[in-house]
Design an enzyme around this catalytic site. Structure first.
Site, PDB file in Angstrom:
ATOM      1  CB  SER A 122      -0.963   0.027   1.191  1.00 51.16           C
ATOM      2  OG  SER A 122      -0.305   0.403   2.364  1.00 51.16           O
ATOM      3  CE  LYS A 159      -2.404   2.436   4.818  1.00 54.89           C
ATOM      4  NZ  LYS A 159      -1.613   1.311   5.322  1.00 54.89           N
TER       5      LYS A 159
END
Length: 203
Positions: A122, A159
């Site tokens: 991701s 993230k």
């Protein structure tokens, strides 16, 4: 760095400092600008020397393809490996130290730095790949755009951080994944462990 030439030492030190400041390695052009090299060929020559001596790996075709493989002889301290980060679907956080990486924490600007191993893709568009080791500099006050390690409901994820008033978003760097969004009511379950200070890729 007795086995490195003076120029190789300067190049290597700049790579380490730049990576510590930005969380990713410099480009060849940035190396040239910083060290006054008139031609990219000069930078490539010294990078090849570092590669031949086992200090770095350089990925062909990548703008920021430099990966540090080891630190100079005599560098003190090791970075504790505290578990794995799920880049994609988070996995259960491992709180105890699993291992250590033979890298001096001082290179990353923090005596409290720790590392985590990435799982998933991701963050691939930020050049963070499955199996990479990400070095985290502890802080509870990240800036918008920082890559953070966040503890969410006892699970850790990596993230991009973005805060807008009472809203927090943890954004992936892969168009196939959606961001995690949290309101002020959720903050009790969201804790930023630190910001990314560097990346180590084993080959």
């Amino acid at each position: 760095m007795e086995d490195l030439t003076e120029k190789q030492s300067l190049v290597f030190e700049f790579i380490m400092e730049y990576t510590a400041d930005h969380g990713y390695p410099p480009t060849v052009r940035e190396l040239c600008d910083e060290l006054g090299f008139k031609s990219p060929n000069t930078a490539h020559f010294h990078l090849k020397g570092l590669k031949d001596k086992g200090y770095i790996q350089s990925a062909k075709g990548k703008n920021r393809g430099i990966t540090v493989l080891k630190t100079p002889p005599g560098a003190g301290g090791k970075i504790p490996l505290v578990g794995r980060i799920a880049a994609g679907a988070p996995i259960l956080a491992v709180e105890n130290v699993m291992d250590t990486l033979d890298v001096d924490r001082a290179f990353f600007g923090s005596s409290d730095a720790f590392s985590v191993r990435v799982e998933g893709d991701s963050m691939i568009e930020a050049h963070i790949e499955d199996g990479d080791y990400v070095v985290i500099k502890p802080t509870a006050t990240p800036r918008n755009g920082d890559i953070v390690a966040a503890l969410v409901n006892d699970e850790v994820t990596l993230k991009y951080f973005h805060r807008d008033g009472s809203r927090i978003e943890l954004r992936p760097a892969n168009v196939r994944y959606k961001p995690f969004c949290y309101t002020e009511e959720d903050f009790i379950d969201v804790r930023v462990l630190g910001v990314m200070a560097g990346l180590i890729r084993k080959v």
